[in-house]
Scaffold this motif. Structure first.
Motif, PDB file in Angstrom:
ATOM      1  N   VAL A 142       5.890   3.087 -20.462  1.00  0.00           N
ATOM      2  CA  VAL A 142       6.417   3.637 -19.512  1.00  0.00           C
ATOM      3  C   VAL A 142       6.197   3.396 -17.496  1.00  0.00           C
ATOM      4  CG1 VAL A 142       7.474   5.859 -17.902  1.00  0.00           C
ATOM      5  CG2 VAL A 142       8.109   5.807 -20.096  1.00  0.00           C
ATOM      6  N   SER A 143       6.923   2.369 -17.292  1.00  0.00           N
ATOM      7  CA  SER A 143       6.698   1.814 -15.060  1.00  0.00           C
ATOM      8  C   SER A 143       7.144   2.683 -14.803  1.00  0.00           C
ATOM      9  CB  SER A 143       7.136   0.475 -15.478  1.00  0.00           C
ATOM     10  OG  SER A 143       6.025  -0.799 -16.428  1.00  0.00           O
ATOM     11  N   THR A 144       6.379   3.647 -14.096  1.00  0.00           N
ATOM     12  CA  THR A 144       6.638   4.654 -12.704  1.00  0.00           C
ATOM     13  C   THR A 144       6.082   3.634 -11.299  1.00  0.00           C
ATOM     14  OG1 THR A 144       6.758   6.194 -14.015  1.00  0.00           O
ATOM     15  CG2 THR A 144       6.811   6.460 -11.646  1.00  0.00           C
ATOM     16  N   ILE A 145       7.160   3.819 -10.346  1.00  0.00           N
ATOM     17  CA  ILE A 145       7.399   3.064  -8.837  1.00  0.00           C
ATOM     18  C   ILE A 145       7.712   4.176  -8.377  1.00  0.00           C
ATOM     19  CG2 ILE A 145       9.583   2.065  -9.157  1.00  0.00           C
ATOM     20  CD1 ILE A 145       7.512  -0.020  -7.887  1.00  0.00           C
ATOM     21  N   SER A 146       6.787   4.409  -7.009  1.00  0.00           N
ATOM     22  CA  SER A 146       7.595   5.573  -6.484  1.00  0.00           C
ATOM     23  C   SER A 146       7.264   5.534  -4.770  1.00  0.00           C
ATOM     24  CB  SER A 146       6.198   7.191  -6.702  1.00  0.00           C
ATOM     25  OG  SER A 146       7.269   7.557  -5.800  1.00  0.00           O
ATOM     26  N   LEU A 169      11.370   5.969  -9.029  1.00  0.00           N
ATOM     27  CA  LEU A 169      12.213   5.078 -10.934  1.00  0.00           C
ATOM     28  C   LEU A 169      10.658   5.237 -11.768  1.00  0.00           C
ATOM     29  CD1 LEU A 169      14.293   2.630  -9.839  1.00  0.00           C
ATOM     30  CD2 LEU A 169      12.484   2.057 -11.747  1.00  0.00           C
ATOM     31  N   GLU A 170      11.007   5.919 -13.091  1.00  0.00           N
ATOM     32  CA  GLU A 170      10.986   5.543 -14.167  1.00  0.00           C
ATOM     33  C   GLU A 170      12.110   4.861 -15.115  1.00  0.00           C
ATOM     34  OE1 GLU A 170       9.838   9.121 -16.116  1.00  0.00           O
ATOM     35  OE2 GLU A 170       8.250   9.599 -15.137  1.00  0.00           O
ATOM     36  N   HIS A 171      10.492   3.427 -15.747  1.00  0.00           N
ATOM     37  CA  HIS A 171      11.855   2.119 -16.546  1.00  0.00           C
ATOM     38  C   HIS A 171      11.265   2.323 -17.682  1.00  0.00           C
ATOM     39  CE1 HIS A 171      13.558  -1.800 -16.538  1.00  0.00           C
ATOM     40  NE2 HIS A 171      14.025  -0.797 -17.775  1.00  0.00           N
ATOM     41  N   GLU A 181       0.777  -1.145   0.033  1.00  0.00           N
ATOM     42  CA  GLU A 181       0.061   0.012  -0.032  1.00  0.00           C
ATOM     43  C   GLU A 181       0.990   1.491   0.094  1.00  0.00           C
ATOM     44  OE1 GLU A 181      -3.242  -0.460  -0.687  1.00  0.00           O
ATOM     45  OE2 GLU A 181      -3.330  -2.642  -0.385  1.00  0.00           O
ATOM     46  N   ALA A 182       1.921   1.390   0.408  1.00  0.00           N
ATOM     47  CA  ALA A 182       2.872   2.071   0.756  1.00  0.00           C
ATOM     48  C   ALA A 182       3.279   2.918  -0.583  1.00  0.00           C
ATOM     49  CB  ALA A 182       4.056   2.728   1.814  1.00  0.00           C
ATOM     50  N   VAL A 183       3.571   2.243  -1.963  1.00  0.00           N
ATOM     51  CA  VAL A 183       4.105   2.152  -3.330  1.00  0.00           C
ATOM     52  C   VAL A 183       3.126   2.594  -3.689  1.00  0.00           C
ATOM     53  CG1 VAL A 183       5.448   1.230  -4.925  1.00  0.00           C
ATOM     54  CG2 VAL A 183       6.132   0.278  -2.749  1.00  0.00           C
ATOM     55  N   SER A 184       3.314   3.766  -4.852  1.00  0.00           N
ATOM     56  CA  SER A 184       2.551   4.382  -5.680  1.00  0.00           C
ATOM     57  C   SER A 184       3.525   3.258  -7.183  1.00  0.00           C
ATOM     58  CB  SER A 184       2.703   5.913  -6.403  1.00  0.00           C
ATOM     59  OG  SER A 184       1.995   6.575  -5.000  1.00  0.00           O
ATOM     60  N   ARG A 185       2.487   3.061  -8.198  1.00  0.00           N
ATOM     61  CA  ARG A 185       2.201   2.024  -9.436  1.00  0.00           C
ATOM     62  C   ARG A 185       1.670   2.878 -10.556  1.00  0.00           C
ATOM     63  NH1 ARG A 185       2.040  -0.912  -5.501  1.00  0.00           N
ATOM     64  NH2 ARG A 185       2.836  -1.934  -4.245  1.00  0.00           N
ATOM     65  N   ARG A 186       2.279   2.959 -11.562  1.00  0.00           N
ATOM     66  CA  ARG A 186       2.356   3.965 -12.579  1.00  0.00           C
ATOM     67  C   ARG A 186       2.204   3.179 -14.309  1.00  0.00           C
ATOM     68  NH1 ARG A 186       2.662   8.747 -11.903  1.00  0.00           N
ATOM     69  NH2 ARG A 186       3.844   9.842 -14.139  1.00  0.00           N
ATOM     70  N   LEU A 187       1.639   3.067 -14.609  1.00  0.00           N
ATOM     71  CA  LEU A 187       2.220   2.855 -16.726  1.00  0.00           C
ATOM     72  C   LEU A 187       1.575   3.980 -17.398  1.00  0.00           C
ATOM     73  CD1 LEU A 187       3.445   0.390 -17.527  1.00  0.00           C
ATOM     74  CD2 LEU A 187       0.817  -1.055 -18.090  1.00  0.00           C
ATOM     75  N   ASP A 188       2.378   3.455 -18.234  1.00  0.00           N
ATOM     76  CA  ASP A 188       2.120   5.193 -19.032  1.00  0.00           C
ATOM     77  C   ASP A 188       2.681   4.981 -20.792  1.00  0.00           C
ATOM     78  OD1 ASP A 188       1.061   7.630 -17.515  1.00  0.00           O
ATOM     79  OD2 ASP A 188       2.338   7.472 -16.432  1.00  0.00           O
ATOM     80  N   THR A 189       1.435   5.352 -21.797  1.00  0.00           N
ATOM     81  CA  THR A 189       2.873   5.414 -22.794  1.00  0.00           C
ATOM     82  C   THR A 189       3.378   7.194 -22.819  1.00  0.00           C
ATOM     83  OG1 THR A 189       0.976   6.264 -24.057  1.00  0.00           O
ATOM     84  CG2 THR A 189       1.033   3.806 -24.137  1.00  0.00           C
ATOM     85  N   GLY A 190       5.050   6.653 -23.903  1.00  0.00           N
ATOM     86  CA  GLY A 190       5.213   7.918 -24.003  1.00  0.00           C
ATOM     87  C   GLY A 190       6.322   7.701 -25.056  1.00  0.00           C
ATOM     88  N   GLU A 191       7.367   8.620 -25.109  1.00  0.00           N
ATOM     89  CA  GLU A 191       7.742   8.618 -26.436  1.00  0.00           C
ATOM     90  C   GLU A 191       9.474   8.495 -26.849  1.00  0.00           C
ATOM     91  OE1 GLU A 191       7.762  11.572 -30.063  1.00  0.00           O
ATOM     92  OE2 GLU A 191       6.095  10.355 -30.659  1.00  0.00           O
ATOM     93  N   ARG A 192      10.202   8.351 -27.641  1.00  0.00           N
ATOM     94  CA  ARG A 192      11.712   8.026 -27.508  1.00  0.00           C
ATOM     95  C   ARG A 192      12.490   7.936 -28.656  1.00  0.00           C
ATOM     96  NH1 ARG A 192      15.506   8.142 -23.146  1.00  0.00           N
ATOM     97  NH2 ARG A 192      18.062   7.779 -23.990  1.00  0.00           N
ATOM     98  N   ASP A 193      12.772   8.072 -28.851  1.00  0.00           N
ATOM     99  CA  ASP A 193      13.912   8.918 -30.210  1.00  0.00           C
ATOM    100  C   ASP A 193      12.273   8.838 -31.267  1.00  0.00           C
ATOM    101  OD1 ASP A 193      16.135   9.542 -28.994  1.00  0.00           O
ATOM    102  OD2 ASP A 193      16.445   7.192 -29.070  1.00  0.00           O
ATOM    103  N   ARG A 194      11.859   9.350 -31.331  1.00  0.00           N
ATOM    104  CA  ARG A 194      10.016   9.621 -31.771  1.00  0.00           C
ATOM    105  C   ARG A 194       9.367   7.865 -32.347  1.00  0.00           C
ATOM    106  NH1 ARG A 194      11.624  13.326 -37.712  1.00  0.00           N
ATOM    107  NH2 ARG A 194      12.042  15.435 -35.901  1.00  0.00           N
ATOM    108  N   GLN A 195       9.636   7.055 -31.102  1.00  0.00           N
ATOM    109  CA  GLN A 195       9.424   6.336 -31.397  1.00  0.00           C
ATOM    110  C   GLN A 195       8.610   5.957 -30.278  1.00  0.00           C
ATOM    111  OE1 GLN A 195      11.340   2.713 -32.390  1.00  0.00           O
ATOM    112  NE2 GLN A 195      13.132   4.176 -33.146  1.00  0.00           N
ATOM    113  N   PRO A 196       7.462   4.976 -29.708  1.00  0.00           N
ATOM    114  CA  PRO A 196       6.992   5.120 -28.596  1.00  0.00           C
ATOM    115  C   PRO A 196       7.487   4.296 -27.853  1.00  0.00           C
ATOM    116  CG  PRO A 196       5.701   3.198 -30.518  1.00  0.00           C
ATOM    117  CD  PRO A 196       7.158   3.976 -30.933  1.00  0.00           C
ATOM    118  N   THR A 197       7.000   4.411 -26.436  1.00  0.00           N
ATOM    119  CA  THR A 197       7.894   3.693 -25.579  1.00  0.00           C
ATOM    120  C   THR A 197       6.512   3.185 -24.147  1.00  0.00           C
ATOM    121  OG1 THR A 197       7.954   5.441 -24.380  1.00  0.00           O
ATOM    122  CG2 THR A 197       9.679   5.210 -25.251  1.00  0.00           C
TER     123      THR A 197
END
Length: 220
Positions: free
Chosen positions: A32-36, A120-122, A14-30
């Motif tokens: 992105v997993s975020t944990i905090s 941390l974002e991966h 419960e203490a950890v926040s988690r999120r998943l997003d889409t992004g872009e790097r070098d014009r390619q879709p990515t």
């Protein structure tokens, strides 16, 4: 490190926040997993715990190399890469090279009230992840990061090593609950970005089995 009571691993979920997003790097879709997580320490101490070769093995793994901007690092038994940016005591970014693939991590330490927060974002190219994602979903890396943050919480709270370092910890009731709950949370993150629930849950079950050292469920 004044507290000596071990971390409640159920509360840790419960203490950890988690999120998943889409992004872009070098014009390619990515993807992105975020944990905090917020920790009862200072920004400077949290940064040191995350970057010191003496402290990293206490909660994460032994890390060798030139830990500064432009330097190369190696996580024992895991990934290696190059540190692309470093701004002590607040942030660094690095490549995360493992199994012939390259992804990226971005680590940030921020003040959070009278405590400090680690985020941390991966990120990885979506097309590179496609097959792996269908099989295991975000939990494949997410559960590993959850285990790392659990180790960090234990270390900062008690000064002792991560609980999962004990041989066979994953097979204990505590370990099984933690891995199963983490995997389930990452599956829910997958659903939030559009993965059909049956696919997310099937990937969740395969990821959970992998981390618990069990046979994966049979496809129906």
């Amino acid at each position: 490190m004044s507290e000596r009571t071990p971390v409640d691993v159920d509360g840790q979920i419960e203490a950890v926040s988690r999120r998943l997003d889409t992004g872009e790097r070098d014009r390619q879709p990515t993807l992105v997993s975020t944990i905090s997580q917020r920790y009862a320490t200072t920004v400077e101490d949290l940064w040191d715990a995350c970057t010191s070769t003496e402290r990293l093995p206490r909660w994460f793994a032994p890390v060798t190399g030139d830990l500064r901007q432009g330097g190369h690092y190696q996580v024992e038994g895991n990934a290696n890469g190059t540190i692309e940016t470093c701004q002590p005591p607040r942030s660094f970014t690095a490549t995360w090279e493992f199994g012939g693939g390259v992804s990226w991590i971005a680590v940030r330490v921020d003040p959070d009230g009278d405590q400090a927060r680690l985020t941390l974002e991966h990120s990885a190219y979506a097309d590179m992840e496609a097959q792996f994602w269908r099989q295991f979903g975000p939990g494949a890396t997410g559960v590993g990061w959850d285990l790392a943050l659990l180790g960090l919480a234990q270390y900062l709270r008690t000064g002792t090593n991560m609980p999962q370092e004990a041989e066979g910890w994953e097979a204990t009731d505590e370990g099984r609950r933690f891995v199963t709950a983490s995997s389930a949370r990452w599956a829910e993150c997958s659903v939030t970005i559009g993965t059909p629930r049956p696919d997310a849950e099937a990937a969740r079950d395969r990821t959970t089995a992998f981390f618990l050292g069990e046979e994966p469920p049979t496809e129906s």
